[in-house]
Design an enzyme around this catalytic site. Structure first.
Site, short mmCIF file in Angstrom:
data_model
loop_
_atom_site.label_atom_id
_atom_site.label_comp_id
_atom_site.label_asym_id
_atom_site.label_seq_id
_atom_site.Cartn_x
_atom_site.Cartn_y
_atom_site.Cartn_z
N ASP A 1 -42.22 -31.30 38.74
CA ASP A 1 -43.24 -32.22 39.28
C ASP A 1 -42.63 -33.08 40.37
OD1 ASP A 1 -44.77 -31.46 36.70
OD2 ASP A 1 -46.16 -32.60 37.95
N CYS B 1 -43.86 -25.13 29.53
CA CYS B 1 -45.10 -25.52 30.20
C CYS B 1 -45.69 -24.33 30.96
CB CYS B 1 -44.87 -26.72 31.10
SG CYS B 1 -46.39 -27.50 31.65
C1 RUB Z 1 -47.24 -29.20 34.69
C2 RUB Z 1 -45.76 -29.09 34.82
C3 RUB Z 1 -45.24 -27.95 35.64
C4 RUB Z 1 -45.04 -28.43 37.08
C5 RUB Z 1 -44.76 -27.29 38.04
O1 RUB Z 1 -47.66 -30.41 34.09
O2 RUB Z 1 -45.00 -29.91 34.35
O3 RUB Z 1 -44.01 -27.51 35.17
O4 RUB Z 1 -46.20 -29.12 37.52
O5 RUB Z 1 -45.86 -26.41 38.08
P1 RUB Z 1 -49.23 -30.68 33.87
P2 RUB Z 1 -46.13 -25.51 39.39
O6 RUB Z 1 -49.77 -29.54 33.08
O7 RUB Z 1 -49.27 -31.99 33.15
O8 RUB Z 1 -49.86 -30.77 35.24
O9 RUB Z 1 -44.87 -24.71 39.60
O10 RUB Z 1 -47.31 -24.65 39.01
O11 RUB Z 1 -46.40 -26.42 40.52
#
Ligand code: RUB
Length: 306
Positions: free
Chosen positions: A193, A124
Site C-alpha cells: 500500500d 491478502c
Molecule cells: C489490500 C492490500 C494489498 C495492496 C496491494 O488492502 O493490502 O496487498 O493494496 O494490492 P485492502 P495491489 O484490501 O484493504 O485494500 O497490488 O492490487 O495494488
C-alpha cells in the site's frame, strides 16, 4: 459529481479495493468528471476538479497510490479551459495504461525469482503479487501457492479464486498458520500500500508477522509494487496514517461486551531489514534504493507540497 461520489463510496466500502485498483478507479472517475463538467472558465474548472479530488482522497487514508494517481491526473498547467479538460483526460488515460503495463512488467521481472518446484506464500489480494505468481506459472514453472485468509475481510478468498482460474495449485491457510508452514515456503510475495523513502513497507495487517516468520525461517521476502506505491511525502518526514476500520468487521456482535473494545487496524508496518527485494516496473531493487525511485520515477521535488 454523481460518478465521483459513487466511486468514492465504492472505495470506502471496499467494493473497489487494493491499492492499484483504487488508484485507477479514482483516475477514471476524475477523467469522466472533467469530461462532463459544465463550467465557463478555467478557474471554475480548477475549483470543481479540486473538490472532486478531495472527495476521492478522503476515502481511504493509507494507500499512497490514491494521492499519487490524483496528483498525476491533476497536473495540468495550461491557460484555457478546453486544454485543461484535455490534459486531465490524457493524464488519467496514461496513468491507467501505465498502471496495467507496470503490473505486467513486475510479473516478468519478479517471476525470475521463482524457481521450478517452488512454494510461494502470499497474503491478502494483490494484483502485483499475483502477476509475479502468474508469470512464473505461465512460463512453465511448476509452483504451489499458499494463500492466507487475510481476516477480517477475507481478501485471501479472492486470491484463491484468481489462482484457481489460472490453474495454479493452491492451499488456503488461516493467518495464524503462517509460521507453521513457513519451512515449506521458498519465497513470500506480497503487494504494497505504501513504501516509504527508507524502504519500509505498509501493507495488509498481518504482513509484518509474516515477514518476521520468513526472516526467522530464512525464507526470502519479496514485495511487488508499482512505483506509484512509493510515498514522496515520507522524504519530507511525513508519517503514514494507518487506517482503523469499523470493529464490526472483526466481531459483528461486539455491542454485547461492555468492557471489550475491538481494534481493527487495516495495515501494518514491515521494516526494510525484513525485505529482500522490492520488484517494481523499473526493476528489482533493494529496499534501501526506495529514495531514488521517489526522486527519479515520481519526479518529486522537495519544494512541492501537494
Ligand atoms: C489490500 C492490500 C494489498 C495492496 C496491494 O488492502 O493490502 O496487498 O493494496 O494490492 P485492502 P495491489 O484490501 O484493504 O485494500 O497490488 O492490487 O495494488
Amino acid at each position: 459529481m454523481d460518478r465521483v461520489l459513487d466511486t468514492a463510496e465504492k472505495i470506502r466500502s471496499m467494493e473497489i479495493r487494493g491499492a492499484g485498483r483504487i488508484a485507477t478507479a479514482a483516475a477514471a472517475a476524475l477523467r469522466d468528471f472533467s469530461r462532463d463538467l459544465q463550467v465557463q472558465s478555467l478557474n471554475e474548472f480548477d475549483i470543481e476538479m479540486q473538490r472532486a479530488a478531495d472527495v476521492l482522497l478522503m476515502t481511504r487514508p493509507t494507500a499512497v497510490s490514491l494521492s499519487n494517481a490524483i496528483r498525476l491526473v491533476m497536473k495540468y498547467r495550461v491557460d484555457d479551459l478546453e486544454s485543461a479538460r484535455r490534459a486531465v483526460i490524457e493524464n488519467a488515460d496514461r496513468f491507467i495504461e501505465n498502471s496495467q503495463k507496470a503490473v505486467e512488467k513486475i510479473g516478468q521481472i519478479g517471476s525470475r525469482r521463482i524457481r521450478d518446484g517452488d512454494t510461494v506464500l502470499t497474503h491478502c489480494n494483490s494484483l502485483a503479487a499475483i502477476s509475479v505468481i502468474s508469470a512464473a506459472h505461465k512460463s512453465g514453472k511448476k509452483i504451489k501457492v499458499i494463500a492466507t485468509e487475510s481476516r477480517p475481510r477475507f481478501q485471501g478468498i479472492t486470491t484463491i479464486g484468481m489462482l484457481d482460474k489460472l490453474g495454479i495449485e493452491t492451499e488456503l491457510i488461516v493467518d495464524s498458520a503462517a509460521r507453521s508452514v513457513m519451512n515449506e515456503v521458498d519465497l513470500v510475495v506480497v503487494g504494497a500500500d505504501v513504501i516509504t523513502a527508507n524502504g519500509t513497507l505498509v501493507n495488509k495487517i498481518g504482513t509484518a508477522q509474516i515477514a518476521l516468520a520468513a526472516r526467522e525461517a530464512r525464507t526470502s521476502f519479496m514485495v511487488a509494487a508499482e512505483t506509484y506505491k512509493f510515498s514522496p511525502k515520507t522524504i519530507l518526514g511525513e508519517l503514514v496514517t494507518i487506517e482503523e476500520r469499523d470493529p464490526q468487521e472483526v466481531l459483528p456482535g461486539i455491542a454485547q461486551y461492555k468492557h471489550v473494545k475491538v481494534r481493527n487496524p487495516a495495515f501494518d508496518v514491515t521494516p526494510h531489514q525484513y525485505i529482500d527485494l522490492i520488484c517494481t516496473e523499473a526493476g528489482a531493487i533493494p529496499p534501501e534504493m526506495s529514495y531514488l525511485i521517489i526522486k527519479e520515477r515520481l519526479g518529486w521535488e522537495m519544494e512541492e507540497d501537494g
